[in-house]
Write a protein that holds these residues in place. Structure first.
Motif, PDB file in Angstrom:
ATOM      1  N   MET A   1       0.885  -1.012   0.008  1.00 48.21           N
ATOM      2  CA  MET A   1       0.080   0.127  -0.121  1.00 48.21           C
ATOM      3  C   MET A   1       0.887   1.259   0.022  1.00 48.21           C
ATOM      4  N   ARG A   2       0.340   2.404  -0.684  1.00 48.54           N
ATOM      5  CA  ARG A   2       1.311   3.367  -1.063  1.00 48.54           C
ATOM      6  C   ARG A   2       0.656   4.625   0.004  1.00 48.54           C
ATOM      7  N   LEU A   3       1.364   4.994   0.666  1.00 50.45           N
ATOM      8  CA  LEU A   3       0.919   6.178   1.612  1.00 50.45           C
ATOM      9  C   LEU A   3       1.736   7.557   1.591  1.00 50.45           C
ATOM     10  N   THR A   4       1.324   8.641   1.703  1.00 49.15           N
ATOM     11  CA  THR A   4       1.983   9.816   1.410  1.00 49.15           C
ATOM     12  C   THR A   4       2.604  10.207   2.915  1.00 49.15           C
ATOM     13  N   LEU A   5       3.739  10.753   3.349  1.00 48.58           N
ATOM     14  CA  LEU A   5       4.284  11.041   4.578  1.00 48.58           C
ATOM     15  C   LEU A   5       3.904  12.412   4.868  1.00 48.58           C
ATOM     16  N   ARG A   6       3.241  12.608   6.050  1.00 47.78           N
ATOM     17  CA  ARG A   6       2.863  14.146   6.566  1.00 47.78           C
ATOM     18  C   ARG A   6       3.567  14.319   7.996  1.00 47.78           C
ATOM     19  N   GLN A   7       3.662  15.378   8.321  1.00 47.18           N
ATOM     20  CA  GLN A   7       4.072  15.828   9.697  1.00 47.18           C
ATOM     21  C   GLN A   7       3.214  15.202  10.685  1.00 47.18           C
ATOM     22  N   GLY A   8       3.686  14.332  11.763  1.00 49.39           N
ATOM     23  CA  GLY A   8       2.986  13.931  12.895  1.00 49.39           C
ATOM     24  C   GLY A   8       3.974  13.840  14.177  1.00 49.39           C
ATOM     25  N   THR A   9       3.818  13.131  14.835  1.00 47.09           N
ATOM     26  CA  THR A   9       4.511  13.122  16.129  1.00 47.09           C
ATOM     27  C   THR A   9       5.198  11.955  16.532  1.00 47.09           C
ATOM     28  N   ASP A  10       6.291  11.549  17.247  1.00 46.95           N
ATOM     29  CA  ASP A  10       6.720  10.101  17.548  1.00 46.95           C
ATOM     30  C   ASP A  10       6.179  10.005  18.845  1.00 46.95           C
ATOM     31  N   PRO A  11       6.176   8.657  19.150  1.00 46.25           N
ATOM     32  CA  PRO A  11       6.971   7.623  18.494  1.00 46.25           C
ATOM     33  C   PRO A  11       5.865   6.534  17.758  1.00 46.25           C
ATOM     34  N   THR A  12       4.927   6.954  17.667  1.00 46.11           N
ATOM     35  CA  THR A  12       3.870   6.136  16.843  1.00 46.11           C
ATOM     36  C   THR A  12       3.232   6.901  15.926  1.00 46.11           C
ATOM     37  N   ALA A  13       3.376   6.244  14.783  1.00 45.25           N
ATOM     38  CA  ALA A  13       2.678   6.918  13.361  1.00 45.25           C
ATOM     39  C   ALA A  13       1.158   6.863  13.400  1.00 45.25           C
ATOM     40  N   ILE A  14       0.595   7.727  12.638  1.00 46.37           N
ATOM     41  CA  ILE A  14      -0.975   7.626  12.522  1.00 46.37           C
ATOM     42  C   ILE A  14      -1.409   7.246  11.168  1.00 46.37           C
ATOM     43  N   VAL A  15      -2.369   6.387  10.969  1.00 48.05           N
ATOM     44  CA  VAL A  15      -2.855   5.869   9.649  1.00 48.05           C
ATOM     45  C   VAL A  15      -4.444   5.613   9.783  1.00 48.05           C
ATOM     46  N   ASP A  16      -4.966   6.119   8.687  1.00 50.04           N
ATOM     47  CA  ASP A  16      -6.547   6.073   8.384  1.00 50.04           C
ATOM     48  C   ASP A  16      -6.876   4.732   8.920  1.00 50.04           C
ATOM     49  N   ARG A  17      -7.887   4.396   9.863  1.00 49.56           N
ATOM     50  CA  ARG A  17      -8.417   3.354  10.470  1.00 49.56           C
ATOM     51  C   ARG A  17      -8.825   2.380   9.000  1.00 49.56           C
ATOM     52  N   ALA A  18      -9.259   2.676   8.298  1.00 50.25           N
ATOM     53  CA  ALA A  18      -9.823   1.655   6.978  1.00 50.25           C
ATOM     54  C   ALA A  18      -8.270   1.325   6.260  1.00 50.25           C
ATOM     55  N   MET A  19      -7.318   2.117   6.159  1.00 51.94           N
ATOM     56  CA  MET A  19      -6.091   1.529   5.601  1.00 51.94           C
ATOM     57  C   MET A  19      -5.511   0.764   6.358  1.00 51.94           C
TER      58      MET A  19
END
Length: 146
Positions: A1-19
């Motif tokens: 699956m291809r995702l585009t990286l945007r600014q978030g916070t460490d240590p855990t990345a956030i991804v859409d629930r459906a994805m």
């Protein structure tokens, strides 16, 4: 699956629930991103094809914000022994703080002060021979990834 990286916070990345569900990780887990691994959890993103990553995860991935990358679910081996020589003041605190944190040789890992019960945090660099250096302290990951 291809995702585009945007600014978030460490240590855990956030991804859409459906994805995440499409990756087989409806409640979160570990994924490969660029040259590293990150923990992910479901959350709100600007659009479903965005992954919010913090500065440490972004640096470890060797990618840039705005870049589109393949993201894959992974199952990592677990280190059963960590050798610390010379021992830091709180070797157990360091080991406990690293529990469950995926690392790759070449990564930087930051342990916040509140996880160590001290006034100062600790930044560790995972070097190519699968060891962690912290101010002259060598932490060997004997069985691979933590």
């Amino acid at each position: 699956m291809r995702l585009t990286l945007r600014q978030g916070t460490d240590p855990t990345a956030i991804v859409d629930r459906a994805m995440l569900a499409a990756l087989g990780l409806p409640t979160g887990g570990v994924v490969s991103v660029g040259e590293t691994y990150v923990r992910v959890q479901p959350g709100s993103t600007p659009n479903p094809t965005v992954m919010l990553v913090g500065p440490t995860a972004l640096s470890n991935s060797r990618l840039e914000l705005g870049q589109s990358t393949d993201v894959k679910r992974v199952v990592l081996t677990t280190a059963s022994t960590v050798v610390v020589d010379p021992a830091p003041e709180d070797a157990r605190g360091v080991a406990k703080a690293l529990m469950g944190h995926p690392v790759t040789p070449g990564d930087t890992v930051t342990i916040p002060a509140n996880r160590l019960g001290t006034d100062e945090g600790l930044t560790l660099a995972v070097v190519p021979d699968a060891a962690v250096l912290a101010n002259g302290i060598l932490v060997s990951l004997l069985l691979g990834l933590l």
